[in-house]
Design an enzyme around this catalytic site. Structure first.
Site, short mmCIF file in Angstrom:
data_model
loop_
_atom_site.label_atom_id
_atom_site.label_comp_id
_atom_site.label_asym_id
_atom_site.label_seq_id
_atom_site.Cartn_x
_atom_site.Cartn_y
_atom_site.Cartn_z
N SER A 232 1.45 -9.49 -0.74
CA SER A 232 1.25 -8.26 -0.49
C SER A 232 1.21 -7.47 0.71
O SER A 232 1.40 -6.28 0.85
CB SER A 232 -0.13 -7.88 -1.38
N LYS B 295 0.86 -1.20 0.20
CA LYS B 295 0.20 0.15 0.01
C LYS B 295 0.97 1.16 -0.04
O LYS B 295 0.17 2.28 -0.46
CB LYS B 295 -0.83 0.01 1.33
#
Length: 454
Positions: free
Chosen positions: A340, A88
């Site tokens: 991720s 992110k």
């Protein structure tokens, strides 16, 4: 990319109607307009890569030990090694860098359960931009504290993400703060796409890239970058069956509100795919795979045991897709999995590992009716231990045994070496005891290295 000229708008999408009248009064983000979606381009991604490179780690993409178990050449893009533990940061930094001077002075606001909030707070702190984040009361305390450590203004409000986003929208308009959508803001999507540029430099001759999918921002950024540079590479999205919003969008032909349930892949729990993400990725995704919770738990376990990597459920979904057999067409091929994020709560990690062991047939629960005379339970324990099985827990129950008053039902939780070892235990107890059953034991081995069943 060109942004539409508009102020805050009332959300009138089909998802709003399904969610109920409450959402009809929600002020929506002008850069995430269902009537005028923004299609992110390859040039946007390359611009983001140039601008964020000084503040983002170029994370490794290494061949995995799991390759030999799967029959594929698997490479792991370890973006959980970013400072805040997730990819992110890429989009967050780019979105902040693209603010004009007035927007920087006033600051930004975001709504998030954790990863997006941490990324915006960290890079806002690095760039001296005031940050406010709205987090629902279900957000992990650890992530709330991390945001505060970056000198952010943390507002705890809302029972869920919908209510937290509503509050963030309201504060954005009241205070003149720039709202940064965590998965659908065009700069967020472009920033996430920089991950693909690194992968293509690190791994030659890629056949497929597997992308965890929630709101679709990461999928959109990666797909536009990869398909521009090498259309031959397959883009595979993966989502949990408990929050399969992208699959529902594919079936519906456009984003649609999808009720979500509690999931190990909480980072993917977005009830509606972003409009910009959908417009960017809808024609570029080759396959979408939906996995269940057991495979996600097993994937988390596999990463810990084989790679010594602690990843959250969202980051483990790519491996879950391979474990469940949905990617067998890539046997012998070169496949990149995107890890991720690694921000998993320690208590949740413990539950995931137990669930993974159970799904793997290595943590088993059996019910056995034994004699209630002295030595009955001791004999059972001795028999279990005779083949090297470890007893984790044991409970006995007399009141609900219907056979006779001289019997007791014993519930035993055992840990075995592997599925084959559990089958050996099953056969041993079945020979000895008349009333015996394994509870919730997988009918077939989920371990990639075993092939026994019963």
């Amino acid at each position: 990319m060109e942004y539409p000229k508009c102020d805050f708008i009332i959300c009138n999408s089909s998802s709003s109607q399904e969610h109920g009248s409450e959402i009809n009064n929600l002020l929506d983000d002008p850069l995430c307009n269902p009537e005028h979606p923004i299609k992110v381009t390859f040039e946007d991604v390359t611009s983001a890569a140039y601008k964020i490179k000084s503040g983002i780690k170029n994370t490794p993409c290494e061949k995995s030990h799991i390759s030999q178990l799967t029959g594929m050449n698997i490479f792991l893009k370890k973006d959980f090694l970013q400072h805040t533990g997730s990819f992110k940061e890429r989009g967050a930094r780019y979105a902040l860098l693209m603010l004009d001077e007035q927007e920087r002075k006033k600051g930004v606001i975001a709504a998030s359960l954790g990863n997006h909030a941490q990324a915006v707070c960290y890079h806002g702190h690095q760039l001296n931009i005031p940050v406010t984040v709205v987090m629902p009361i279900i957000a992990p305390i650890m992530k709330i504290q991390k945001c505060r450590e970056y000198n952010a203004n943390v507002v705890i409000e809302g029972q869920n993400m919908f209510e937290a986003k509503q509050k963030a929208y309201e504060l954005s308009k009241e205070r003149g703060l720039k709202y940064i959508n965590g998965y659908d803001h065009p700069h967020i999507i472009a920033g996430q796409g920089t991950l693909a540029l690194e992968i293509l430099e690190q791994v030659p001759d890629i056949d497929a890239i597997v992308v965890p999918t929630g709101g679709g921002g990461l999928l959109a950024g990666i797909s536009v970058a990869v398909k521009t540079l090498n259309p031959r590479i397959k883009i595979i999205g993966v989502e949990s069956e408990r929050c399969a919003s992208y699959s529902q969008a594919m079936a519906n032909g456009k984003p649609i509100y999808t009720p979500i349930e509690g999931t190990l892949a909480d980072g993917l729990a977005v009830p509606e795919v972003g409009y910009n993400a959908w417009e960017t990725s809808k024609d570029l995704v080759d396959k979408m795979i939906v996995v269940n919770e057991e495979w996600v738990a097993l994937a988390i376990l596999r990463f810990l045991e084989n790679e010594k990597c602690v990843v959250e459920g969202a980051g483990a979904c790519g491996l879950a897709a391979i474990l469940c057999g949905e990617m067998d067409e890539f046997k012998g091929k070169r496949v990149v999995l995107i890890l991720s994020g690694g921000n998993i709560d320690t208590t949740i990690l413990g539950r995931c590992l137990d669930r993974g062991l159970a799904a793997d047939g290595r943590l088993v629960k059996c019910r056995v009716t034994v004699s209630d005379r002295p030595g009955g339970i001791a004999e059972l324990c001795k028999l279990v231990c005779s083949i090297g099985v470890s007893i984790k827990d044991i409970i006995h129950e007399r009141a609900w045994v219907t056979s006779d008053v001289f019997s007791v039902e014993v519930i035993v939780v055992c840990e075995t070496r592997d599925y084959t070892h559990s089958v050996e235990l099953h056969n041993l107890l079945q020979e000895k005891y008349k009333n015996f059953v394994f509870e919730n034991f997988p009918a077939h081995p989920r371990s990639l290295s075993t092939s026994h069943s019963f």
